[in-house]
Design a protein around this motif. Sequence first.
Motif, short mmCIF file in Angstrom:
data_model
loop_
_atom_site.label_atom_id
_atom_site.label_comp_id
_atom_site.label_asym_id
_atom_site.label_seq_id
_atom_site.Cartn_x
_atom_site.Cartn_y
_atom_site.Cartn_z
N LEU A 150 25.22 -28.00 9.90
CA LEU A 150 24.72 -29.38 9.90
C LEU A 150 23.30 -29.51 9.37
O LEU A 150 22.72 -30.58 9.41
CB LEU A 150 24.79 -29.95 11.33
N ASP A 151 22.74 -28.40 8.89
CA ASP A 151 21.41 -28.39 8.27
C ASP A 151 20.32 -28.88 9.21
O ASP A 151 19.63 -29.86 8.92
CB ASP A 151 21.43 -29.20 6.98
N PHE A 152 20.18 -28.20 10.35
CA PHE A 152 19.06 -28.46 11.25
C PHE A 152 18.62 -27.15 11.89
O PHE A 152 19.36 -26.18 11.88
CB PHE A 152 19.39 -29.52 12.31
N ASP A 153 17.43 -27.13 12.43
CA ASP A 153 16.90 -25.95 13.10
C ASP A 153 17.61 -25.83 14.44
O ASP A 153 17.46 -26.69 15.32
CB ASP A 153 15.39 -26.09 13.31
N TYR A 154 18.39 -24.77 14.61
CA TYR A 154 19.22 -24.60 15.81
C TYR A 154 18.40 -24.65 17.11
O TYR A 154 18.92 -25.01 18.16
CB TYR A 154 20.01 -23.28 15.74
N ARG A 155 17.13 -24.31 17.04
CA ARG A 155 16.30 -24.30 18.26
C ARG A 155 16.12 -25.70 18.84
O ARG A 155 15.78 -25.85 20.00
CB ARG A 155 14.95 -23.65 17.96
#
Length: 80
Positions: free
Chosen positions: A72-77
Amino acid sequence: MLAEVLHGEAKGRHGDYYQSPGYYLRLYRQRADMTQAELADRTGILQHHLSEIENNKRVLGKANAMKLGEALDFDYRRVL
């Protein structure tokens, strides 16, 4: 001012789950215009597990957060 109104409405709809990992995961998925089934195909995470995560009935976990962040193109954190 508008942001406060929108946040208030969202909190009213989502209650205690507002701004939870599941809440943000759903937002990222919807932003990508993807269904849970499409996301499941892309990540290998079962669709019903995605539903449980979005509804805060299942813990996300780091490995799945990383897969979802990639898909989904986001920083997993952001969802841990």
